[in-house]
Design a protein around this motif. Structure first.
Motif, PDB file in Angstrom:
ATOM      1  N   ASP A  34       8.132  -2.580  -4.586  1.00 43.35           N
ATOM      2  CA  ASP A  34       9.488  -2.924  -4.307  1.00 43.35           C
ATOM      3  C   ASP A  34       9.698  -2.626  -2.808  1.00 43.35           C
ATOM      4  O   ASP A  34       8.689  -2.157  -2.079  1.00 43.35           O
ATOM      5  N   ARG A  88      13.295   4.393 -17.248  1.00 42.39           N
ATOM      6  CA  ARG A  88      14.049   3.086 -17.402  1.00 42.39           C
ATOM      7  C   ARG A  88      13.136   1.794 -16.725  1.00 42.39           C
ATOM      8  O   ARG A  88      12.434   2.312 -15.772  1.00 42.39           O
ATOM      9  N   PHE A 106       8.672   4.563 -15.851  1.00 43.38           N
ATOM     10  CA  PHE A 106       8.569   3.929 -14.553  1.00 43.38           C
ATOM     11  C   PHE A 106       7.808   4.767 -13.718  1.00 43.38           C
ATOM     12  O   PHE A 106       8.456   5.958 -13.409  1.00 43.38           O
ATOM     13  N   GLY A 160      19.231  -0.258  -2.834  1.00 45.37           N
ATOM     14  CA  GLY A 160      18.516  -0.147  -4.130  1.00 45.37           C
ATOM     15  C   GLY A 160      17.538  -1.117  -4.289  1.00 45.37           C
ATOM     16  O   GLY A 160      17.037  -1.204  -5.425  1.00 45.37           O
ATOM     17  N   ASP A 209      14.634  -1.764 -10.813  1.00 48.10           N
ATOM     18  CA  ASP A 209      15.575  -2.992 -10.591  1.00 48.10           C
ATOM     19  C   ASP A 209      15.201  -2.794  -8.810  1.00 48.10           C
ATOM     20  O   ASP A 209      15.476  -1.813  -8.105  1.00 48.10           O
ATOM     21  N   PRO A 210      14.558  -3.845  -8.464  1.00 45.31           N
ATOM     22  CA  PRO A 210      14.290  -5.005  -9.053  1.00 45.31           C
ATOM     23  C   PRO A 210      12.950  -5.565  -9.577  1.00 45.31           C
ATOM     24  O   PRO A 210      12.400  -6.381  -9.624  1.00 45.31           O
ATOM     25  N   GLU A 211      11.962  -4.317  -9.845  1.00 40.82           N
ATOM     26  CA  GLU A 211      10.918  -4.591 -10.198  1.00 40.82           C
ATOM     27  C   GLU A 211      10.786  -5.467 -11.577  1.00 40.82           C
ATOM     28  O   GLU A 211       9.946  -6.360 -11.793  1.00 40.82           O
ATOM     29  N   ASN A 253      10.648   7.435 -13.419  1.00 39.75           N
ATOM     30  CA  ASN A 253      12.152   6.829 -13.905  1.00 39.75           C
ATOM     31  C   ASN A 253      12.042   6.814 -15.385  1.00 39.75           C
ATOM     32  O   ASN A 253      10.960   6.422 -15.899  1.00 39.75           O
ATOM     33  N   LYS A 302      12.446  -1.092  -0.307  1.00 38.76           N
ATOM     34  CA  LYS A 302      13.692  -0.250  -0.417  1.00 38.76           C
ATOM     35  C   LYS A 302      14.681  -0.290   0.959  1.00 38.76           C
ATOM     36  O   LYS A 302      15.768  -0.301   0.777  1.00 38.76           O
TER      37      LYS A 302
HETATM   38  N1  GLY Z   1      13.073   0.031  -7.763  1.00 37.73           N
HETATM   39  C1  GLY Z   1      13.297   1.297  -7.934  1.00 37.73           C
HETATM   40  C2  GLY Z   1      14.209   1.797  -8.964  1.00 37.73           C
HETATM   41  O1  GLY Z   1      14.460   0.990  -9.917  1.00 37.73           O
HETATM   42  O2  GLY Z   1      14.628   2.997  -8.846  1.00 37.73           O
END
Ligand code: GLY
Ligand code: AMP
Length: 425
Positions: free
Chosen positions: A212, A287, A269, A226, A290-292, A285, A214
């Motif tokens: 990512d 879940r 994650f 984000g 985002d945006p991975e 994480n 950031k």
């Molecule tokens: N890209 C990092 C996240 O979804 O927290």
């Protein structure tokens, strides 16, 4: 099958697109969804935090499978509410989503089970934190315990900044109750890699790696956002790194959660930092990232519905994940001024230039349809994610930047160095 996806961002658009490829699926709903998602799914005006309404809808429409995108509903227990109706849902229950919901919990878990991570201390009182900081090595990292929209992490270069950080998190309560407790953590250096995985409570299957970006500006300058873009795979995620993580991190995390009576089913994650001493967990994480997700799922060959079901049924050991031997880059198109002040409501043109069969995709994050029901308007800081595939990372990057030119809107802003790190390999 009828599937309901919960969430409204680029991540959910990518999930919906992947689900739509499954021959098993007759109909997709998305709550609340967005303008882009509405081209593939029927959007229903129920918010991701309206658990009873989501469960009512799933019951009434006889939804076969509900998939939860964002962290807040997972941490709040949406899976438990939907399961209580006897319905199938993909994601961790509340007692497992705490892996993301509380940094103190996840750090204590890693310590107890010897999972490599940064050294840390946890504080419930500002005074105790301040005393500790007086003699702590700098730089140092402060983290709000709870969910803080990805912004509850402060990297402090010196004691003064650290004291101001404690004030911000614990006394001014900038992130509300998320900052009632803080984790103070050793500062680490190295490359960051995101690794997503499917978990069925016992078995873990690792997806391809991603990275990512950031910060808002080129060269990793400016404020945290984000996510301004991603690429996959990460060339820094070598076989050696993979082997280490499989040995000390991935299965160890799943087993630790099971031993704690918090069986984890869903996505884990792993936010990893590749330090000189080896990979360390920065964060978990519960879940899809985002945006991975916008670069990982377009490379996945499996029918994702089969994988979701295997996680729910506890038979993921019978599934092998397959990813294409290619690469993907996602460049986020934002509104100029994001993440602070930006304008919305500008018409977007060029979205019709993504036929979907040329390896280029556009995922909507902050868009809405104008009253004419046809024109797409900007409606957020992050507006779109443009993803392109390529045989290798350099080709994917060139394709992605070329594809960003198809789209125009007023105040369009993007980073120009997404994936630049690959030039160092
Ligand atoms: N890209 C990092 C996240 O979804 O927290
Ligand atoms: P987190 O939400 O915990 O991933 O933290 C957000 C970002 O802060 C990470 O992606 C890293 O860039 C940075 N970060 C978090 N923890 C550390 C640490 N211990 N050392 C250095 N950077 C960190």
């Amino acid at each position: 099958m009828k599937i309901l996806v919960v969430g409204s961002g680029g991540r959910e658009h990518a999930i919906v697109q992947k689900i739509a490829q499954s021959p098993k699926v007759e109909k997709i709903y998305c709550a609340p969804g967005n303008a882009g998602i509405s081209q593939l799914a029927e959007c229903v005006p129920i918010g991701a935090m309206e658990f009873e309404k989501l469960a009512d809808f799933a019951e009434k429409e006889k939804i076969d499978l509900t998939v939860i995108g964002p962290d807040d509903p997972l941490v709040g227990g949406v899976v438990d509410v939907i399961e209580a109706r006897g319905l199938r849902v993909f994601g961790p229950r509340k007692n497992a989503a705490i892996l993301e919901g509380s940094k103190a919990f996840s750090k204590d878990l890693m310590k107890k089970y010897n999972i490599p991570t940064a050294a840390y201390e946890t504080f419930d009182s500002a005074q105790a934190a301040l005393e500790y900081l007086e003699t702590a090595p700098m730089p140092i990292v402060l983290k709000a315990d709870g969910l803080a929209l990805g912004k509850g992490v402060l990297i402090c270069q010196n004691l003064e900044e650290a004291k101001a950080g404690v004030q911000e998190l614990m006394e001014d309560k900038k992130f509300g109750s998320a900052g009632e407790r803080i984790v103070v953590e050793e500062f680490m250096t190295g490359r960051e890699v995101s690794v997503l995985s499917f978990v069925d409570g016992k078995t873990i299957r690792i997806m391809t790696s991603a990275q990512d970006h950031k910060r808002a500006g080129d060269g990793d300058t400016g404020l945290n956002t984000g996510g301004m873009g991603t690429f996959s795979p990460s060339p820094f995620y070598t076989e050696e790194v993979d082997e280490y993580c499989r040995k000390y991190i991935y299965q160890a995390t799943v087993d630790a959660m099971a031993k704690e009576g918090r069986e984890f089913k869903g996505i884990i994650f792993f936010g990893l930092m590749l330090t000189e001493k080896g990979p360390r967990v920065l964060e978990y994480n519960a879940r899809f990232g985002d945006p991975e997700t916008q670069v990982v799922l377009p490379r996945m060959k499996n029918d994702i519905v089969d994988v979701f079901e295997a996680c729910i049924d506890g038979c993921l050991d019978q599934v092998e994940l397959e990813f294409a031997d290619n690469a993907a880059v996602c460049v986020v198109l934002a509104s100029d001024g994001y993440p602070v002040h930006y304008e919305k409501g500008f018409p977007i043109s060029g979205l019709d230039q993504f036929p979907g069969d040329d390896g280029c995709y556009v995922f909507h994050a902050g868009t809405k349809l104008a009253e004419d029901g046809k024109t797409f308007l900007t409606n957020g800081g992050r507006v779109l994610g443009v993803t392109a595939l390529g045989d290798d990372l350099k080709t994917a990057r060139a394709n992605a930047y070329q594809a960003t030119e198809r789209v125009t809107f007023e105040n369009k802003y993007m980073r120009h160095d997404i994936g630049k790190a690959i030039d160092e390999v």
